[in-house]
Design a protein around this motif. Structure first.
Motif, PDB file in Angstrom:
ATOM      1  N   CYS A  46       0.842  -1.198   0.000  1.00 17.15           N
ATOM      2  CA  CYS A  46       0.000   0.000   0.000  1.00 17.15           C
ATOM      3  C   CYS A  46       0.875   1.245   0.000  1.00 17.15           C
ATOM      4  O   CYS A  46       1.830   1.345   0.767  1.00 17.15           O
ATOM      5  CB  CYS A  46      -0.915   0.002   1.225  1.00 17.15           C
ATOM      6  SG  CYS A  46      -2.011   1.440   1.275  1.00 17.15           S
ATOM      7  N   ARG A  47       0.515   2.207  -0.872  1.00 11.92           N
ATOM      8  CA  ARG A  47       1.209   3.496  -0.900  1.00 11.92           C
ATOM      9  C   ARG A  47       0.190   4.612  -0.798  1.00 11.92           C
ATOM     10  O   ARG A  47       0.418   5.705  -1.281  1.00 11.92           O
ATOM     11  CB  ARG A  47       1.993   3.649  -2.211  1.00 11.92           C
ATOM     12  CG  ARG A  47       3.251   2.802  -2.293  1.00 11.92           C
ATOM     13  CD  ARG A  47       4.061   3.156  -3.532  1.00 11.92           C
ATOM     14  NE  ARG A  47       3.322   2.895  -4.763  1.00 11.92           N
ATOM     15  CZ  ARG A  47       2.809   3.821  -5.573  1.00 11.92           C
ATOM     16  NH1 ARG A  47       2.969   5.085  -5.314  1.00 11.92           N
ATOM     17  NH2 ARG A  47       2.154   3.466  -6.654  1.00 11.92           N
ATOM     18  N   ASN A  48      -0.939   4.329  -0.165  1.00 11.03           N
ATOM     19  CA  ASN A  48      -2.014   5.312  -0.178  1.00 11.03           C
ATOM     20  C   ASN A  48      -1.799   6.488   0.771  1.00 11.03           C
ATOM     21  O   ASN A  48      -2.580   7.429   0.753  1.00 11.03           O
ATOM     22  CB  ASN A  48      -3.359   4.641   0.124  1.00 11.03           C
ATOM     23  CG  ASN A  48      -3.821   3.780  -1.037  1.00 11.03           C
ATOM     24  OD1 ASN A  48      -3.038   3.473  -1.931  1.00 11.03           O
ATOM     25  ND2 ASN A  48      -5.075   3.384  -1.036  1.00 11.03           N
ATOM     26  N   CYS A  49      -0.768   6.411   1.625  1.00 15.79           N
ATOM     27  CA  CYS A  49      -0.451   7.598   2.407  1.00 15.79           C
ATOM     28  C   CYS A  49       1.044   7.605   2.702  1.00 15.79           C
ATOM     29  O   CYS A  49       1.734   6.617   2.445  1.00 15.79           O
ATOM     30  CB  CYS A  49      -1.277   7.664   3.693  1.00 15.79           C
ATOM     31  SG  CYS A  49      -0.497   6.847   5.086  1.00 15.79           S
ATOM     32  N   GLY A  52       3.240   5.227   4.960  1.00 15.93           N
ATOM     33  CA  GLY A  52       3.767   4.046   4.282  1.00 15.93           C
ATOM     34  C   GLY A  52       4.943   4.444   3.436  1.00 15.93           C
ATOM     35  O   GLY A  52       5.512   5.510   3.669  1.00 15.93           O
ATOM     36  N   PRO A  53       5.322   3.685   2.458  1.00 17.00           N
ATOM     37  CA  PRO A  53       4.633   2.469   1.993  1.00 17.00           C
ATOM     38  C   PRO A  53       4.672   1.338   3.019  1.00 17.00           C
ATOM     39  O   PRO A  53       5.645   1.193   3.750  1.00 17.00           O
ATOM     40  CB  PRO A  53       5.403   2.082   0.731  1.00 17.00           C
ATOM     41  CG  PRO A  53       6.749   2.704   0.883  1.00 17.00           C
ATOM     42  CD  PRO A  53       6.527   3.950   1.677  1.00 17.00           C
ATOM     43  N   CYS A  54       3.580   0.558   3.009  1.00 20.59           N
ATOM     44  CA  CYS A  54       3.467  -0.571   3.922  1.00 20.59           C
ATOM     45  C   CYS A  54       3.265  -1.848   3.116  1.00 20.59           C
ATOM     46  O   CYS A  54       2.686  -1.817   2.040  1.00 20.59           O
ATOM     47  CB  CYS A  54       2.257  -0.395   4.831  1.00 20.59           C
ATOM     48  SG  CYS A  54       2.309   1.112   5.802  1.00 20.59           S
ATOM     49  N   GLY A  66      -0.658  -2.391   8.277  1.00 18.01           N
ATOM     50  CA  GLY A  66       0.080  -1.200   7.901  1.00 18.01           C
ATOM     51  C   GLY A  66       0.173  -0.273   9.099  1.00 18.01           C
ATOM     52  O   GLY A  66      -0.404  -0.541  10.152  1.00 18.01           O
ATOM     53  N   VAL A  67       0.895   0.853   8.913  1.00 19.69           N
ATOM     54  CA  VAL A  67       1.057   1.798  10.019  1.00 19.69           C
ATOM     55  C   VAL A  67      -0.302   2.230  10.567  1.00 19.69           C
ATOM     56  O   VAL A  67      -0.500   2.375  11.769  1.00 19.69           O
ATOM     57  CB  VAL A  67       1.885   3.029   9.556  1.00 19.69           C
ATOM     58  CG1 VAL A  67       1.978   4.080  10.657  1.00 19.69           C
ATOM     59  CG2 VAL A  67       3.278   2.599   9.092  1.00 19.69           C
ATOM     60  N   CYS A  68      -1.273   2.396   9.678  1.00 22.01           N
ATOM     61  CA  CYS A  68      -2.609   2.852  10.102  1.00 22.01           C
ATOM     62  C   CYS A  68      -3.440   1.739  10.705  1.00 22.01           C
ATOM     63  O   CYS A  68      -4.520   1.987  11.234  1.00 22.01           O
ATOM     64  CB  CYS A  68      -3.355   3.435   8.908  1.00 22.01           C
ATOM     65  SG  CYS A  68      -3.695   2.207   7.629  1.00 22.01           S
ATOM     66  N   ALA A  70      -4.305  -0.948   8.734  1.00 23.43           N
ATOM     67  CA  ALA A  70      -4.986  -1.647   7.635  1.00 23.43           C
ATOM     68  C   ALA A  70      -4.477  -3.080   7.533  1.00 23.43           C
ATOM     69  O   ALA A  70      -3.273  -3.331   7.557  1.00 23.43           O
ATOM     70  CB  ALA A  70      -4.752  -0.917   6.310  1.00 23.43           C
ATOM     71  N   ARG A  78      -8.691  -2.292  -1.430  1.00 21.63           N
ATOM     72  CA  ARG A  78      -8.497  -0.914  -1.899  1.00 21.63           C
ATOM     73  C   ARG A  78      -7.721  -0.895  -3.215  1.00 21.63           C
ATOM     74  O   ARG A  78      -8.044  -0.143  -4.128  1.00 21.63           O
ATOM     75  CB  ARG A  78      -7.717  -0.108  -0.844  1.00 21.63           C
ATOM     76  CG  ARG A  78      -8.568   0.355   0.310  1.00 21.63           C
ATOM     77  CD  ARG A  78      -7.899   1.465   1.086  1.00 21.63           C
ATOM     78  NE  ARG A  78      -6.571   1.126   1.570  1.00 21.63           N
ATOM     79  CZ  ARG A  78      -6.117   1.427   2.788  1.00 21.63           C
ATOM     80  NH1 ARG A  78      -6.892   2.078   3.639  1.00 21.63           N
ATOM     81  NH2 ARG A  78      -4.896   1.105   3.147  1.00 21.63           N
ATOM     82  N   PHE A 196      -6.838   7.823   2.340  1.00 19.57           N
ATOM     83  CA  PHE A 196      -6.581   7.426   3.727  1.00 19.57           C
ATOM     84  C   PHE A 196      -7.805   7.648   4.633  1.00 19.57           C
ATOM     85  O   PHE A 196      -8.407   8.721   4.638  1.00 19.57           O
ATOM     86  CB  PHE A 196      -5.388   8.208   4.313  1.00 19.57           C
ATOM     87  CG  PHE A 196      -5.105   7.784   5.720  1.00 19.57           C
ATOM     88  CD1 PHE A 196      -4.333   6.660   5.961  1.00 19.57           C
ATOM     89  CD2 PHE A 196      -5.673   8.447   6.802  1.00 19.57           C
ATOM     90  CE1 PHE A 196      -4.121   6.219   7.261  1.00 19.57           C
ATOM     91  CE2 PHE A 196      -5.459   8.007   8.101  1.00 19.57           C
ATOM     92  CZ  PHE A 196      -4.680   6.888   8.332  1.00 19.57           C
TER      93      PHE A 196
HETATM   94 FE1  SF4 Z   1      -1.484   2.330   3.340  1.00 23.25          FE
HETATM   95 FE2  SF4 Z   1      -2.174   2.587   5.920  1.00 23.25          FE
HETATM   96 FE3  SF4 Z   1       0.379   2.177   5.207  1.00 23.25          FE
HETATM   97 FE4  SF4 Z   1      -0.768   4.534   4.695  1.00 23.25          FE
HETATM   98  S1  SF4 Z   1      -0.371   3.640   6.703  1.00 23.25           S
HETATM   99  S2  SF4 Z   1       0.497   3.347   3.291  1.00 23.25           S
HETATM  100  S3  SF4 Z   1      -2.861   3.845   4.179  1.00 23.25           S
HETATM  101  S4  SF4 Z   1      -1.356   0.756   4.919  1.00 23.25           S
END
Ligand code: SF4
Ligand code: XCC
Length: 620
Positions: A46-49, A52-54, A66-68, A70, A78, A196
């Motif tokens: 994921c590179r949506n925010c 990340g990338p995560c 992911g950090v958030c 997810a 997504r 996000f």
């Molecule tokens: Fe994606 Fe969440 Fe990681 Fe942001 S923090 S890149 S939204 S998984």
């Protein structure tokens, strides 16, 4: 050792030339990418925010969020929705350009195009509730264009063509809340939901993916098809030639590649210009040889029988023949590698769309307002370039195969004598077992054309009528399956029907936006039988797909109730939840569902089993 990169003899010959000349192609670059990123293959990055990338560890040893926070399910869902949105956007923006052109023609602002199919114009006007009485063709076209433009941001809450589907289908969509409300709206909402911190429910994301894809199939793509027919003529059966052998040793060769007929139609027109033909002769050439590739090739082969030089993986190979004076492109499926490759030859790589510029390309902006003049200028540049051709470096494979294409819905109806009844009868009495739609691209992960051709052959041999669009149809053209004579490869029942009607067992229905023609036929068949689309002995397949457009197509075909087999793996296997939704739960929700099968023979068996099950459910 046998070269397994393609089954097309011209591709294999050109790949040899490429090796001798030290030139790289997509196949080489694919090898250089291997092994490809495992996270990407599974849809788990994921590179949506920018936290990340995560990436989610598929084996369960590393991070599962992911950090958030997810999970893999959320990330996969997504990513898939974004693929659908990109594909739907591409088809629909093409539809918008055609619609804008119609509007300009109606207003008298655009003079180089006319309205070629007034009957279709009037039929569409009626569908949109526009009265035609006492109105001139221009006036009707103006109203229709306005109504069509409205579809992109409509406030009435649903797309007009939704009325084409049987009521049962509409009910299913209504209950799930996936009736598309406006073409642009669904794409925008897809981007919003995947931003996000918005939609984090995999099923909710996928359902919106279906809605977004429906806005492509029954919206953007459908308008692209229908309004192209109005402007450029509705295709009728036409004969032509296919494969790289259509390039000429003597003539100025111009390859038009991309998608929108707005450019290619004008090039067809300009290439007939006697002044330009004599200019070509003055340079020592035998004439002007305009040929197509990919879907813009399909557009002009459907309407004019213009030779088609090949499908997606042959774009570089065409340049390597050393015989191209120009490659002219608009949008979609154009490899950025073409610039560097063209520079190894005298070939001019000409981009024309403000939306699509490429390194190494000469940009000649094409717009509808000076279309013919720009098309002439492009051809002039190609002619000027002819003396620069190095005859010693020219290698054109000899193979060409004839095709018969041009099977619009209208053409099929007229072959059947005006109604679908004979087709329904042939299905009922089992002469035709069912119908399979084979569509989509080439992909260097698959031996070029191997899946397309073998699946089509396996299906027709078992009396399944095959309908095709896009690069799949070009594969069949090259393999000789688009000829009425190919009936001899069909099972006895299908062969009998083909011979009686004088049609091939594989029908070329056009470019990828023309899959909307397939939807229209499916809806009409369902209505004729008084059932839902999902009840028909019909299936879809994308045996060698690569583009995001193909993902959108697959999604709207499934959402329309049709079982669909993918020949390359969709990047969703990182989530059991998403994979299960697409391959199993979708069946209960929308009637259609996905299967992945990379072996074309097994894929054909899946389709036949599906068709047989639908037949017995219908009691036929
Ligand atoms: Fe994606 Fe969440 Fe990681 Fe942001 S923090 S890149 S939204 S998984
Ligand atoms: Fe492109 Fe339409 Fe795929 Fe071919 S089939 S590679 S999308 S040209 Ni559409």
């Amino acid at each position: 050792m046998k070269d397994t990169r393609s089954i097309d003899p011209t591709s294999l010959q050109m790949l040899k030339v490429a090796r001798e000349e030290g030139l790289e192609t997509a196949w080489d670059r694919y090898l250089a990418q291997r092994p490809q990123c495992g996270f990407g293959e599974l849809g788990l990055c994921c590179r949506n925010c920018n936290m990340g990338p995560c990436r989610i560890d598929p084996f369960g040893d590393g991070p599962q969020k992911g950090v958030c926070g997810a999970t893999g399910d959320i990330v996969v869902a997504r990513n898939l929705l974004r693929m659908i949105a990109a594909g739907a956007a591409a088809h629909s923006d093409h539809g918008r350009d055609v619609t804008e052109t119609l509007r300009g023609v109606a207003a008298g602002e655009i003079k180089d195009y006319t309205i070629k199919d007034e009957n279709k114009l009037k039929a569409l006007a009626l569908e949109f509730g526009i009265s035609t009485e006492g109105k001139t063709v221009q006036e009707i076209a103006g109203k229709l264009a306005e109504a069509a433009l409205e579809e992109f941001g409509t406030r009435k809450g649903y797309l007009q063509a939704i009325d084409r589907v049987p009521s049962k289908r509409k009910e299913i969509w209504g209950k799930l809340g996936i009736i598309p409300r406006g073409i642009d709206r669904e794409v925008v909402e897809a981007m919003h939901r995947t931003h996000f911190g918005v939609d984090n429910d995999p099923a909710n994301l996928i359902l919106h993916g279906l809605r977004c894809s429906l806005s492509d199939g029954w919206g953007g793509s459908l308008l692209a098809t229908e309004l192209s027919d109005v402007l450029f003529g509705t295709p009728r059966p036409v004969r032509g030639r296919s494969n790289l052998g259509v390039l000429s040793k003597e003539a100025v060769n111009i390859l038009v590649h991309g998608h929108e007929p707005i450019l290619s139609e004008m090039l067809v027109e300009a290439a007939k210009d006697p002044g330009l033909i004599s200019a070509a002769r003055a340079k020592g050439a035998g004439g002007i040889n305009l040929v197509g590739m990919c879907c813009t090739g399909n557009e002009i082969l459907m309407r004019h029988g213009v030779p088609v030089a090949g499908n997606f993986l042959q774009q570089e190979l065409a340049v390597i023949t050393g015989a191209l004076e120009a490659v002219v492109v608009d949008v979609q499926c154009i490899m950025p590698a073409l610039g560097q490759l063209a520079a190894c030859y005298h070939t001019k790589f000409i981009s024309t769309s403000p939306k699509a510029k490429f390194p190494g390309a000469i940009h000649i902006p094409f717009n509808e307002h000076n279309a013919l003049e720009t098309a002439r200028e492009i051809i002039r540049q190609a002619i000027e370039n002819y003396p620069n051709r190095d005859k010693n470096r020219v290698f054109i494979p000899e193979e060409t195969t004839e095709y018969v294409a041009g099977f619009s819905v209208e053409a099929i109806l007229s072959a059947l004598g005006g109604t679908l009844t004979p087709l329904v009868e042939a299905v009922k009495n089992n002469k035709i077992r069912g119908i399979a739609a084979l569509v989509g691209c080439n992909n260097p992960k698959v031996t070029q054309d191997y899946n397309h051709v073998n699946m089509a052959k396996a299906l027709i041999a078992r009396d399944v009528l095959v309908i095709e669009t896009g690069c799949a149809a070009i594969a069949s053209a090259k393999a000789g399956l688009l000829l009425p004579e190919a009936a001899e490869l069909a099972g006895a029942g299908l062969a009998e029907v083909c011979r009686a009607l004088g049609v091939p067992p594989v029908l070329h229905m056009g470019s990828c936006v023309d899959i909307s023609r397939i939807l229209t036929v499916a809806a009409a068949l369902a209505r004729e039988l008084g059932v839902d689309i999902a009840d028909l002995p019909v299936a879809g397949a994308a045996p060698e797909w690569m583009s995001e457009k193909a993902v959108s197509i697959g999604a709207y075909v499934v959402a329309s109730g049709i079982f669909t087999v993918l020949g390359t793996v969709l990047p969703v296997l990182g989530s059991n939840v998403v994979a299960d939704l697409l391959t199993r739960q979708a069946k209960d929700l929308v009637g259609g569902y996905f299967a992945v099968e990379t072996d074309p023979f097994k894929a054909a068996e899946l389709i036949i089993a599906h068709i047989d099950a639908k037949r017995s459910a219908l009691g036929i």
